[in-house]
Scaffold this active site. Sequence first.
Site, mmCIF file in Angstrom:
data_model
loop_
_atom_site.group_PDB
_atom_site.id
_atom_site.type_symbol
_atom_site.label_atom_id
_atom_site.label_comp_id
_atom_site.label_asym_id
_atom_site.label_seq_id
_atom_site.Cartn_x
_atom_site.Cartn_y
_atom_site.Cartn_z
ATOM 1 N N HIS A 59 36.442 52.335 48.366
ATOM 2 C CA HIS A 59 36.920 51.506 47.387
ATOM 3 C C HIS A 59 36.266 50.856 47.206
ATOM 4 O O HIS A 59 35.823 50.962 47.051
ATOM 5 C CB HIS A 59 38.014 50.530 48.860
ATOM 6 C CG HIS A 59 38.759 51.280 49.896
ATOM 7 N ND1 HIS A 59 39.726 50.394 50.426
ATOM 8 C CD2 HIS A 59 39.245 52.828 49.774
ATOM 9 C CE1 HIS A 59 40.183 51.019 50.980
ATOM 10 N NE2 HIS A 59 40.099 52.035 50.754
ATOM 11 N N GLU A 61 35.503 48.239 46.274
ATOM 12 C CA GLU A 61 34.411 46.591 46.698
ATOM 13 C C GLU A 61 33.579 47.495 47.567
ATOM 14 O O GLU A 61 32.135 47.437 47.211
ATOM 15 C CB GLU A 61 35.375 46.019 48.250
ATOM 16 C CG GLU A 61 36.410 44.882 47.288
ATOM 17 C CD GLU A 61 37.837 45.618 47.448
ATOM 18 O OE1 GLU A 61 38.994 45.605 47.636
ATOM 19 O OE2 GLU A 61 37.761 46.986 47.360
ATOM 20 N N CYS A 89 41.584 44.963 51.397
ATOM 21 C CA CYS A 89 42.113 45.323 52.857
ATOM 22 C C CYS A 89 41.434 44.572 54.364
ATOM 23 O O CYS A 89 39.920 44.747 54.065
ATOM 24 C CB CYS A 89 42.219 47.467 53.079
ATOM 25 S SG CYS A 89 40.548 48.068 52.644
ATOM 26 N N CYS A 92 37.884 46.129 53.371
ATOM 27 C CA CYS A 92 36.867 46.182 52.659
ATOM 28 C C CYS A 92 36.736 44.164 53.520
ATOM 29 O O CYS A 92 35.169 44.278 53.264
ATOM 30 C CB CYS A 92 37.871 45.925 51.260
ATOM 31 S SG CYS A 92 37.503 47.732 50.876
#
Length: 173
Positions: A59, A61, A89, A92
């Site tokens: 992801h 992040e 999410c 993360c």
Amino acid sequence: MPETTTDAQTQAFMRLALDQAQNAWVLGEVPVGAVVVYQGVVIATGFNHPIGSLDPTAHAEIRAMRAAAEVLGNYRLIDCALYVTLEPCAMCAGAIQHARIGQLVYGAADPKTGACGSVVDLFAEKRLNHHAQVRGGVMAEECARVLAEFFAERRQRRKNEEDPGTVEEIILG
């Protein structure tokens, strides 16, 4: 704790995150982008790339924090701020907590997987030992628009049969 930023600086950092989101879009990934800022300077960027990298943790992040850790030579990103175009999410959010990010700034809320208040709020969980300052809704309309346009384009491509969809969608119909 990260230094205070002006609204103009906050918007400039979010615009850089939006630029990163465009990189994901070009590669056919969900357009989410992130930047890590230390002492007022962007030290790392990231964009979603789980499909192309065959890595479910890739992801925006996570990728930005990995790059920032390399730059700083430390997995603890104390005094850093993370700017991301979509509410993180749970995965993360947990990584943000473990990295000790001091400030999280996100754009659009994520009503399906958001872990900063939309679905759950891991940063408000008192039993956890690190709590970043969280600010949501920065340039939310622009951030949400990028996602909406991406998914509209993807639906149109599938309708035109240019994009058959994921393996699961093909198998399960």
